[in-house]
Structure formats: structure tokens, C-alpha cells
Design a protein around this motif. Structure first.
Motif, mmCIF file in Angstrom:
data_model
loop_
_atom_site.group_PDB
_atom_site.id
_atom_site.type_symbol
_atom_site.label_atom_id
_atom_site.label_comp_id
_atom_site.label_asym_id
_atom_site.label_seq_id
_atom_site.Cartn_x
_atom_site.Cartn_y
_atom_site.Cartn_z
ATOM 1 N N LYS A 140 -4.676 18.471 -3.306
ATOM 2 C CA LYS A 140 -5.887 17.671 -3.131
ATOM 3 C C LYS A 140 -5.567 16.180 -3.165
ATOM 4 O O LYS A 140 -5.940 15.418 -2.265
ATOM 5 N N HIS A 141 -4.841 15.746 -4.196
ATOM 6 C CA HIS A 141 -4.570 14.320 -4.351
ATOM 7 C C HIS A 141 -3.552 13.813 -3.337
ATOM 8 O O HIS A 141 -3.691 12.691 -2.830
ATOM 9 N N VAL A 142 -2.540 14.606 -3.037
ATOM 10 C CA VAL A 142 -1.533 14.168 -2.059
ATOM 11 C C VAL A 142 -2.162 14.037 -0.673
ATOM 12 O O VAL A 142 -1.857 13.104 0.074
ATOM 13 N N THR A 143 -3.050 14.967 -0.327
ATOM 14 C CA THR A 143 -3.730 14.879 0.972
ATOM 15 C C THR A 143 -4.568 13.612 1.055
ATOM 16 O O THR A 143 -4.506 12.867 2.041
ATOM 17 N N GLN A 144 -5.370 13.345 0.038
ATOM 18 C CA GLN A 144 -6.189 12.136 0.035
ATOM 19 C C GLN A 144 -5.329 10.882 0.147
ATOM 20 O O GLN A 144 -5.608 9.979 0.937
ATOM 21 N N THR A 145 -4.254 10.856 -0.626
ATOM 22 C CA THR A 145 -3.418 9.650 -0.661
ATOM 23 C C THR A 145 -2.752 9.397 0.680
ATOM 24 O O THR A 145 -2.725 8.257 1.171
ATOM 25 N N ARG A 146 -2.214 10.440 1.299
ATOM 26 C CA ARG A 146 -1.495 10.245 2.555
ATOM 27 C C ARG A 146 -2.433 9.813 3.685
ATOM 28 O O ARG A 146 -2.090 8.949 4.496
ATOM 29 N N SER A 206 0.833 -1.212 0.000
ATOM 30 C CA SER A 206 0.000 0.000 0.000
ATOM 31 C C SER A 206 0.865 1.258 0.000
ATOM 32 O O SER A 206 0.532 2.241 -0.665
ATOM 33 N N ASP A 207 1.979 1.233 0.731
ATOM 34 C CA ASP A 207 2.888 2.380 0.720
ATOM 35 C C ASP A 207 3.486 2.599 -0.666
ATOM 36 O O ASP A 207 3.634 3.741 -1.119
ATOM 37 N N MET A 208 3.838 1.513 -1.334
ATOM 38 C CA MET A 208 4.413 1.629 -2.678
ATOM 39 C C MET A 208 3.400 2.215 -3.642
ATOM 40 O O MET A 208 3.732 3.056 -4.482
ATOM 41 N N TRP A 209 2.145 1.781 -3.520
ATOM 42 C CA TRP A 209 1.110 2.347 -4.389
ATOM 43 C C TRP A 209 0.972 3.848 -4.148
ATOM 44 O O TRP A 209 0.850 4.635 -5.094
ATOM 45 N N ALA A 210 0.988 4.255 -2.867
ATOM 46 C CA ALA A 210 0.856 5.676 -2.547
ATOM 47 C C ALA A 210 2.024 6.475 -3.112
ATOM 48 O O ALA A 210 1.851 7.579 -3.648
ATOM 49 N N ILE A 211 3.233 5.948 -2.994
ATOM 50 C CA ILE A 211 4.415 6.660 -3.504
ATOM 51 C C ILE A 211 4.327 6.828 -5.015
ATOM 52 O O ILE A 211 4.578 7.919 -5.554
ATOM 53 N N ILE A 212 3.960 5.767 -5.716
ATOM 54 C CA ILE A 212 3.860 5.846 -7.179
ATOM 55 C C ILE A 212 2.763 6.828 -7.581
ATOM 56 O O ILE A 212 2.929 7.622 -8.519
ATOM 57 N N TYR A 213 1.642 6.802 -6.862
ATOM 58 C CA TYR A 213 0.532 7.699 -7.212
ATOM 59 C C TYR A 213 0.915 9.156 -6.981
ATOM 60 O O TYR A 213 0.611 10.032 -7.807
ATOM 61 N N MET A 214 1.595 9.452 -5.858
ATOM 62 C CA MET A 214 1.947 10.845 -5.552
ATOM 63 C C MET A 214 3.046 11.388 -6.452
ATOM 64 O O MET A 214 3.234 12.609 -6.527
ATOM 65 N N ARG A 215 3.774 10.523 -7.142
ATOM 66 C CA ARG A 215 4.799 10.998 -8.078
ATOM 67 C C ARG A 215 4.191 11.750 -9.259
ATOM 68 O O ARG A 215 4.898 12.477 -9.950
ATOM 69 N N ARG A 216 2.893 11.578 -9.477
ATOM 70 C CA ARG A 216 2.251 12.279 -10.597
ATOM 71 C C ARG A 216 2.081 13.775 -10.342
ATOM 72 O O ARG A 216 1.822 14.528 -11.279
ATOM 73 N N PHE A 217 2.189 14.204 -9.102
ATOM 74 C CA PHE A 217 1.845 15.573 -8.740
ATOM 75 C C PHE A 217 3.066 16.296 -8.174
ATOM 76 O O PHE A 217 3.867 15.706 -7.449
#
Length: 375
Positions: A141-147, A118-129
Motif C-alpha cells: 500500500k505505502h510503496v505504491t502510493q509513494t512511487r 523528492s526522490d530522496m524522500w521517497a527512498i527514505i520513506y520506502m525503506r520502512r517497509f
């Protein structure tokens, strides 16, 4: 698998009878060493195959395999040690206890692996922003939701993993069932003890979905201005203007009114008030404000205005409005407007200064006011 282990146990028992001159502990040590060596070789083979399988896959799978290397190695060694204990000529009592402990550790390792995924998914997703962008509203918005969701998921996985692990031990199996099903006396006590934690967890989910606050938002809480620096699974860190940190529970932002200056956009309109005499030339002051804003790199080129907002028996209140791209810039722009408008009043329009201030500056030593000049 069970038949294989049974046959292997019989083979090792027969081998031990042939070498009966060896002590039992030596045979047990030899069996464990052999199985650990086999486990190490199996781990190397498994990871070689995994790296080969994800070589052309996306970054998530490659990163997941890299982060899970240590965890998988430990799990393979646990399996190898459990097999060694099972087939070795060890007494049933100690053997069962060791296998139970290894099963407990294996379940914990599975939970740790799931949290890592789950941490790896969050890291990969937040790299987009990119949070460093000037207009980073979408990124915040997206980084707050993800964290927030990442921390809530980690907490839930940890609770479920601990519950499943406890269920493998007979003496504390009821605790594991209570932790999973929230039933029984232990579950009630745990529920009462974890009520603040659960409240903040639910508040975290609400904040992640509704987003009353985001990372880097400019907020006013408890009468203090600051920026949201960190959002965890239980609390929020607000960095105040003087670098102090205010720690607030997540539930605060669901149950307590607060101001969010950057809810929809980071841009703000700054306000600066001036108090002038009735003879102040409003048109010249308005033109000077426009000149100051156009010359300032802090102004975003949108809003600039000057209005008389109030009149008392002594002075007129003037409100200067100017927009900026974010809250810190708006604060600096307001200060610049005050300083330069004050200098303009002093040097170019002394008649606009409050008349009472001029009278006080000419007061005699005994406190008497000088005679009013004729106009």
C-alpha cells in the motif's frame, strides 16, 4: 550585490587599461579562469559546511547532501561563470546572450535538485517497509502510493522548471507563460497534445489515494491473470502467469472493471471441481480432502470444505475449497488437490469414477457398448 559587481567591473576595466598590451580574449579568459577557480573553492567550502551541518541529522538530510553534490557544484560554477562574463571586458551583446543561457541552465539545475530531493524522500520513506514479507499488504500500500506520487511530483517539477526557464528567454517567453498558466494558443495546443498524459496523471493521483491496485496485487485484466509488477506515472505493467507483460494505461484501472484478488488481503480460497458418479462416497471424499490439505505445506490451515454443487443426468459435480496465503500458492494447492483426489478415486474409490467413462473404456472395435452389468 549589484554595487559590488559594478565596482568589480570598474576595477577590472582599469586593470585592463594598465595592461593594454594584452588582447581582449586573453583578459576574458583570465577573468573566467579566476572566477572558476574561486567557484571551485567556494563549492568545496560550501560542501564542507553542509556535511558538518548534517553530520548529526537524520538519513534524509545526509542522503540529500550526498546526492546534491554534483548539482550544487554545477550551479556554483554557473554562478561563477556568469559573474566572470558580467565583469569581463566583453561586448554587451554576447555577454547578455551568455548570461541568458547560464540563467536558463541554472533554473534547470534547480529543478533537477528539487526532483532529487523528492526522490530522496521517497527512498527514505520506502525503506520502512519490506516487500519480501509474507503478509506485505501494508508495505504494498505505502510503496505504491509513494512511487506514484514520486513520479507525479517529478513530472510537475519538470514542467514548472521548464516553464520558468523558458520565461528567461525573450523569444520563447510566451511558451513558458503558456506552459505555466495554460493560456494562449500555445497553451491550448499543448493542453490538447498533453491530454492523454494529464488524464493518466490524474488517474495516477486517484490510484495513489484510493488504491484500487497496488504493487504485487494479483489481478485479472483483459481476461488474463497476472501480478502488478510496476506502476509508473502513465502506465501499469502486469506480469502475466506465463511471464508475458501487459502494459495498460493508468486510466484503464479507473474506467474499466477488473478483478483484484488481493485488494484487502493476499489470502485466497482456491476451488477445484471434480465430476463423480452418483455412487461416490461423499464422506470418504471429504475426509480425503481434509487429509490432503493438512499434509500440504501450501494450505494455510483455515478453510477446507467439500460440497456437491450440481447434479446432471450422468454425474455429480463436487467442489473442493481450500485457502492459501496468496494467489500463486492457491493455484499450486488447487493443482495438488486435483492430482491427489484423482489418484484417490482411481486407487481407493473406482466406483466413484463417472460411469460413462468406464463404459467408453470397454467399447468394442465397432463402437458398440457392452451390456450393462447388473447392480
Amino acid at each position: 550585490m549589484a554595487n559590488f559587481i559594478t565596482d568589480l567591473t570598474h576595477e577590472i576595466a582599469a586593470l585592463w587599461r594598465e595592461f593594454h598590451w594584452l588582447p581582449e580574449w586573453a583578459v576574458i579568459t583570465l577573468v573566467i579562469a579566476v572566477f572558476m577557480l574561486i567557484g571551485w573553492a567556494a563549492n568545496q567550502l560550501v560542501f564542507w559546511l553542509l556535511k558538518l551541518a548534517v553530520r548529526k541529522r537524520d538519513l534524509f538530510w545526509r542522503g540529500l547532501v550526498g546526492r546534491a553534490r554534483l548539482k550544487v557544484r554545477i550551479m556554483v560554477m554557473i554562478i561563477a561563470l556568469a559573474l566572470a562574463v558580467t565583469v569581463s571586458p566583453m561586448d554587451p551583446g554576447p555577454s547578455a546572450s551568455i548570461r541568458q543561457a547560464l540563467g536558463f541552465a541554472f533554473i534547470l539545475m534547480l529543478g533537477w535538485t528539487a526532483i532529487g530531493a523528492s526522490d530522496m524522500w521517497a527512498i527514505i520513506y520506502m525503506r520502512r517497509f519490506n516487500m519480501a514479507e509474507e503478509d506485505n499488504l501494508i508495505a504494498r500500500k505505502h510503496v505504491t502510493q509513494t512511487r506514484i506520487l514520486q513520479r507525479v511530483a517529478a513530472l510537475l517539477i519538470a514542467l514548472v522548471t521548464l516553464g520558468l526557464a523558458l520565461m528567461t528567454i525573450g523569444a520563447v517567453r510566451q511558451w513558458g507563460m503558456s506552459l505555466l498558466a495554460s493560456a494562449g494558443v500555445v497553451g491550448i495546443i499543448a493542453g490538447l497534445a498533453l491530454q492523454p498524459l494529464l488524464t493518466n496523471m490524474i488517474a495516477g493521483v486517484q490510484i495513489a489515494t484510493a488504491q484500487p491496485i497496488r504493487l504485487d496485487d494479483a489481478v485479472i485484466v483483459e481476461g488474463e491473470w497476472g501480478q502488478v509488477e510496476e506502476i509508473t506515472s502513465t502506465y501499469v505493467v502486469v506480469k502475466l502467469w506465463d511471464w508475458r507483460r501487459m502494459i495498460l494505461p493508468l486510466s484503464y484501472f479507473i474506467t474499466t472493471p477488473f478483478q483484484n484478488w488481493t485488494r484487502e488481503t493476499a489470502r485466497l480460497i482456491g476451488t477445484a471441481f471434480l465430476y463423480v458418479d452418483y455412487e461416490a462416497p461423499i464422506d470418504r471424499l471429504r475426509a480425503e480432502l481434509e487429509r490432503i490439505c493438512r499434509a500440504s505445506p501450501l494450505w494455510d490451515g483455515d478453510v477446507v470444505n467439500l460440497q456437491v454443487t450440481d447434479i446432471s443426468d450422468r454425474v455429480a459435480q463436487i467442489r473442493c475449497l481450500a485457502s492459501a496465503r496468496n494467489a500463486p500458492t492457491a493455484f499450486d494447492l488447487r493443482c495438488e488437490i486435483r492430482e491427489k483426489m484423482l489418484a484417490f478415486l482411481r486407487d481407493e474409490c473406482p466406483e466413484a469414477l463417472p460411469r460413462q467413462r468406464q463404459l467408453n473404456s470397454g467399447m468394442s472395435e465397432d463402437g458398440a457398448l457392452p451390456a450393462m452389468p447388473e447392480r
